[in-house]
Design a protein around this motif. Structure first.
Motif, PDB file in Angstrom:
ATOM      1  N   GLY A 146       0.881  -1.250  -0.035  1.00 17.40           N
ATOM      2  CA  GLY A 146       0.059  -0.171   0.150  1.00 17.40           C
ATOM      3  C   GLY A 146       1.095   1.323  -0.045  1.00 17.40           C
ATOM      4  N   ARG A 147       0.447   2.032   0.860  1.00 17.30           N
ATOM      5  CA  ARG A 147       1.405   3.301   0.863  1.00 17.30           C
ATOM      6  C   ARG A 147       2.613   3.157   1.206  1.00 17.30           C
ATOM      7  N   PRO A 148       3.599   3.998   0.864  1.00  8.58           N
ATOM      8  CA  PRO A 148       4.956   4.055   1.414  1.00  8.58           C
ATOM      9  C   PRO A 148       5.048   4.547   2.862  1.00  8.58           C
ATOM     10  N   GLY A 149       6.035   4.260   3.384  1.00  9.56           N
ATOM     11  CA  GLY A 149       6.367   4.562   4.785  1.00  9.56           C
ATOM     12  C   GLY A 149       6.945   6.032   4.829  1.00  9.56           C
ATOM     13  N   LEU A 150       7.287   6.717   5.936  1.00 10.08           N
ATOM     14  CA  LEU A 150       7.913   7.749   6.125  1.00 10.08           C
ATOM     15  C   LEU A 150       9.072   7.896   5.132  1.00 10.08           C
ATOM     16  N   LEU A 151      10.010   7.023   5.113  1.00 15.88           N
ATOM     17  CA  LEU A 151      11.355   7.014   4.506  1.00 15.88           C
ATOM     18  C   LEU A 151      11.150   7.097   3.050  1.00 15.88           C
ATOM     19  N   GLY A 152      10.018   6.286   2.569  1.00 17.18           N
ATOM     20  CA  GLY A 152       9.492   6.317   1.158  1.00 17.18           C
ATOM     21  C   GLY A 152       8.989   7.619   0.795  1.00 17.18           C
ATOM     22  N   VAL A 153       8.210   8.313   1.482  1.00 22.93           N
ATOM     23  CA  VAL A 153       7.654   9.618   1.215  1.00 22.93           C
ATOM     24  C   VAL A 153       9.022  10.704   1.114  1.00 22.93           C
ATOM     25  N   VAL A 154       9.791  10.536   2.069  1.00 20.59           N
ATOM     26  CA  VAL A 154      10.921  11.502   2.084  1.00 20.59           C
ATOM     27  C   VAL A 154      11.957  11.188   0.759  1.00 20.59           C
TER      28      VAL A 154
END
Length: 110
Positions: A10-18
């Protein structure tokens, strides 16, 4: 094999968003810099063309305003200056005594 836990779907985690934000920001900055360089180069080329046109127009204006050259007279001053030039060439060793005498006689018409 080490168990790392369940994979996230599903949605990426915090590191993926960064990471995605960093990639997007870097791409946007690179694109912006390239566009700014291109615009600066284009402005510089246009300024160079404008400067060249202004220099050419100035040169043409100066040529139009320049007085016509004074006509050379076949009289005394021109003859004297030619003989002086022959003497200078003779003194410099370019002309021999005979060549100087022949050129001087030709100028004097004798």
């Amino acid at each position: 094999m080490v168990f790392r836990g369940p994979r996230r779907v599903g949605r990426p985690g915090l590191l993926g968003v960064v990471a995605r934000t960093a990639v997007i920001t870097g791409t946007a900055r690179a694109t912006s810099n390239a566009m700014n360089r291109r615009a600066a180069n284009k402005d510089a080329e246009q300024q160079a063309r404008a400067d060249q046109a202004a220099q050419q127009a100035y040169a043409e204006q100066q040529a139009a305003q320049a007085p016509p050259p004074a006509p050379t007279s076949a009289g005394g001053d021109d003859l004297v200056s030619r003989i002086q030039e022959l003497a200078r060439l003779k003194d410099a060793g370019v002309l021999t005594d005979e060549e100087f005498a022949a050129a001087k006689a030709k100028l004097l018409g004798s």
